[in-house]
Design a protein around this motif. Structure first.
Motif, PDB file in Angstrom:
ATOM      1  N   ASP A   1      35.468  -6.922 -22.660  1.00  0.00           N
ATOM      2  CA  ASP A   1      34.691  -8.150 -22.512  1.00  0.00           C
ATOM      3  C   ASP A   1      35.623  -9.251 -22.006  1.00  0.00           C
ATOM      4  OD1 ASP A   1      32.485  -6.875 -23.536  1.00  0.00           O
ATOM      5  OD2 ASP A   1      32.697  -7.722 -25.542  1.00  0.00           O
ATOM      6  N   LEU A   2      35.112 -10.111 -21.136  1.00  0.00           N
ATOM      7  CA  LEU A   2      35.914 -11.234 -20.639  1.00  0.00           C
ATOM      8  C   LEU A   2      35.115 -12.535 -20.716  1.00  0.00           C
ATOM      9  CD1 LEU A   2      37.691  -9.746 -17.495  1.00  0.00           C
ATOM     10  CD2 LEU A   2      38.718 -10.304 -19.703  1.00  0.00           C
ATOM     11  N   PRO A   3      35.774 -13.627 -21.100  1.00  0.00           N
ATOM     12  CA  PRO A   3      35.097 -14.933 -21.065  1.00  0.00           C
ATOM     13  C   PRO A   3      35.027 -15.468 -19.642  1.00  0.00           C
ATOM     14  CG  PRO A   3      37.363 -15.190 -21.810  1.00  0.00           C
ATOM     15  CD  PRO A   3      37.142 -13.714 -21.643  1.00  0.00           C
ATOM     16  N   GLU A   4      34.018 -16.246 -19.359  1.00  0.00           N
ATOM     17  CA  GLU A   4      33.854 -16.789 -18.007  1.00  0.00           C
ATOM     18  C   GLU A   4      35.062 -17.597 -17.569  1.00  0.00           C
ATOM     19  OE1 GLU A   4      30.339 -18.927 -17.136  1.00  0.00           O
ATOM     20  OE2 GLU A   4      28.978 -17.389 -17.924  1.00  0.00           O
ATOM     21  N   GLU A   5      35.681 -18.311 -18.495  1.00  0.00           N
ATOM     22  CA  GLU A   5      36.775 -19.209 -18.139  1.00  0.00           C
ATOM     23  C   GLU A   5      38.032 -18.462 -17.667  1.00  0.00           C
ATOM     24  OE1 GLU A   5      34.269 -20.953 -21.435  1.00  0.00           O
ATOM     25  OE2 GLU A   5      35.199 -19.024 -20.966  1.00  0.00           O
ATOM     26  N   ALA A   6      38.098 -17.143 -17.943  1.00  0.00           N
ATOM     27  CA  ALA A   6      39.291 -16.390 -17.569  1.00  0.00           C
ATOM     28  C   ALA A   6      39.311 -16.012 -16.093  1.00  0.00           C
ATOM     29  CB  ALA A   6      39.390 -15.106 -18.411  1.00  0.00           C
TER      30      ALA A   6
END
Length: 653
Positions: free
Chosen positions: A583-588
């Protein structure tokens, strides 16, 4: 000559070796095959040690050994034993005359040598016992065989966690041996099986395919299964025979083979004996470090060079169940390419331990390219030790290892890019001048300076030593990586926030450019070595993502940190394939990353060399782990095109 020889279980070694009149043994063909010839081996099980007697002359005039197309050919270093006598309960014995073993009796030898560390009483032999292909554990005494105990947990002399050997509910198979002037007696507990009816084999030969003479160049070995060899402990200061190996030669191609159940090393690209053979253990005159340094210069005296040694290709092999290494080599591995291999279950039996254990363990891997391998369930994935200069570790998948990658006492340039690295101890950093670009790193980095072992560096793309230096730490590049603070036994479970050593914060206090470093040295005034010892080398870092408590270098620019976001990284085996889930956050994702290349990675300080391809041409890190072209502003981590939210991407198989 371009002749074709055939080998068949229906053949005869006094025949002509043609398809109509084949040889019986592979080794017979190996004594007559000359440059340009091909040896085709037909279906069957060949219990022998193949010792090529002649060398190929060039890449286009080589000697090729290959399994016949579509046929299963197995070469074993073992013999089947059917003379077992029951001595009570489930314990049996076999008495064999010592002459049965010829000039090498693996039950009269024990594993020992430089950097061999455990068990301290050194009772382990290179021999082994197998029941229907499954290897036993060696016991110290006959009483232990009669009354087997649960194997204990070993805490190796290393920074890893304790290694579990056997679970309590597992059946324990053990053996023990005694050797006198005439006979070798092997005792084994078969736990109710009848060894005279089942397939029971014992290691007999040191190797399966390994020339006795050095300089057997340009040989191809393709399509075989090789197993059950009584290989010895192979440190960098000794002769390094493997189950399959090149023995100080040039230009081998080892491809599409299945290699398993070597007592120590599977494939050897390593050193020979004349430059030193366990002198520290035998003499106690100097430490192993000093003998290893001497081995480098002795090797140069006998022709260690690109023209004579190395440049091997090891590709698309399956290597498993070896006690020490999947692939090993000191100096003989130079200028080689190792790719497409599936390496697993290396050094997990834990009968013995030393400082030379890994799926791939190379010393002096000058310009070696290690890429597109899947390495898992090993004590340590890849260990590059001494002189990792021009070395590249790229697009490999590491999972379920205790440790994944160690780079020790090397000065670079060494490039580690686009890898999946997930062990609880992801990276052991005892070096300088390494560039980490576009990796997923899910565990601790154990970083140490090494100020008591000066090691060589080289003129670029040669074996010629340019100098020797201590490891001052740093001079690393960290770009476009994803760091995740996991500390689970399999590297997949989170264990709280802010885990020490996850990320790049351990490098705080470093300078951030060579100019700043040199200005700091100059500011001290008059002095020499002591000025460099008290000044931290540069740490170059930007465009990295830090999650789940991983911490960033305090002078890094253009990064993203979220200590509370758990990306739930998993490496999943599914129907013969391997998938990465993250999973990745949008900000990354919108970070100001950039493509990196020879031009952007710069020059390492000690070796005064740049990051480039082995042929001296500029390199560009412009494809991801799956070979997908990178964007001008690449996605962080090893896979281009990762998106916010859940990702599941096939990475192997």
């Amino acid at each position: 000559m371009n002749r074709e020889f055939h080998v068949s279980k229906n053949g005869c070694d006094f025949a002509a070796g043609t398809k109509e009149a084949p040889f019986l043994t592979v080794n017979k063909a190996a004594q007559v095959a000359e440059t340009g010839d091909t040896v085709i081996v037909h279906e069957g099980e060949y219990r022998e040690w193949v010792k090529p007697a002649h060398s190929g002359y060039s890449e286009i005039s080589r000697i090729t050994y290959q399994a016949a197309e579509g046929e299963r050919v197995v070469i074993k270093g073992s013999e089947r034993i059917q003379s077992w006598e029951n001595i009570g309960g489930t314990v049996w014995k076999a008495v064999l005359p010592n002459s049965f073993f010829g000039d090498y009796n693996p039950y009269a030898e024990t594993l020992d040598g430089d950097w061999y560390a455990w068990p301290y009483d050194k009772f382990i032999h290179p021999g082994d016992v197998y029941l229907n292909g499954k290897s036993f554990y060696e016991a110290r005494t006959l009483d232990e065989v009669k009354n087997p105990q649960k194997r204990f947990e070993m805490t190796p002399p290393y920074h890893t966690k304790p290694q579990k050997i056997l679970e309590p509910e597992q059946t324990i198979y053990q053996w023990y041996c005694e050797v006198d002037n005439e006979n070798t007696t092997i005792y084994a507990n078969f736990q109710g099986a009848d060894p005279n009816q089942e397939l029971v084999e014992i290691n007999v030969r040191k190797c399966c395919f390994y020339p006795e003479k050095v300089g057997m160049n340009y040989i191809t070995v393709r399509g075989f299964e090789m197993a059950q060899a009584a290989t010895p402990w192979t440190p960098p200061t000794a002769d390094q025979p493997g189950l399959l190996g090149v023995h100080w030669s040039k230009g081998w191609i080892i491809e599409d083979n299945i290699i398993h159940d070597s007592k120590c090393s599977g494939i050897s690209l390593g050193k020979e004996a004349s430059t030193g053979h366990n002198l520290s253990t035998r003499r106690h005159q100097k430490p192993g470090y000093q003998y290893q340094m001497e081995a480098v210069f002795r090797a140069l005296q006998i022709g260690w060079s690109k023209e004579k040694i190395g440049s091997h290709i090891v590709r698309n092999n399956v290597i498993y169940d070896c006690g020490q290494n999947g692939i090993v080599g000191h100096m003989g591995c130079v200028f080689s390419e190792i790719y497409g291999n599936h390496i697993y279950n290396i050094a997990i039996k834990h009968e013995f331990y030393g400082y030379e254990i890994a799926g791939i363990k190379l010393h002096a891997p000058i310009d070696v390219q290690i890429h597109d391998n899947c390495i898992h369930n090993c004590t340590l994935g890849t260990w590059l030790d001494w002189q990792a200069q021009g070395t590249r570790v790229s697009r490999n998948i590491y999972y379920n290892n205790n440790d994944d990658l160690s780079v020790e006492v090397s000065h670079g340039p060494c490039l580690v890019d686009n890898n999946i690295i997930t062990a609880p101890y992801s990276i052991a950093d005892y070096s300088q001048g390494v560039a980490y670009v576009g990796n997923l790193i899910c565990g601790k980095t154990h970083a140490e300076k090494v100020l008591d072992r000066s090691t060589p560096y080289h003129f670029p793309h040669t074996t010629q030593a340019a100098g020797s230096a201590m490891v001052y730490g740093q001079d690393h590049r960290y770009y476009n990586n994803i760091f995740v603070a996991y500390d689970g036994y399999e590297g997949t479970q989170p264990a709280g926030r802010g885990i020490d050593g996850c990320g790049t914060a351990m490098y705080n206090g470093s300078t951030v450019s060579l100019e700043e470093y040199m200005e700091k040295i100059a500011s001290y005034g008059i002095g020499d070595l002591e000025l460099h010892q008290k000044t931290e080398q540069p740490l170059y870092a930007s465009g990295n993502v830090y999650l789940n408590g991983a911490e960033a270098f305090d002078r890094e620019t253009g990064n993203f940190c979220d200590k509370n976001f758990d990306p739930k990284v998993k490496v999943v085996e599914d129907n013969g394939a391997v998938y990465l889930e993250i999973d990745l956050p949008e900000e990354a994702l919108p970070l100001p990353t950039r493509l990196h290349s020879t031009q952007t990675l710069g020059t390492v300080r000690i070796a005064d060399a740049v990051f480039e391809n082995p042929d001296g041409s500029p390199l560009a890190i412009d494809v991801d782990l799956n070979g997908v072209k990178r964007a001008e502003r690449p996605t962080v981590g090893p896979l281009e095109g990762l998106k916010a939210g859940f990702n599941r991407v096939k990475v192997w198989g």
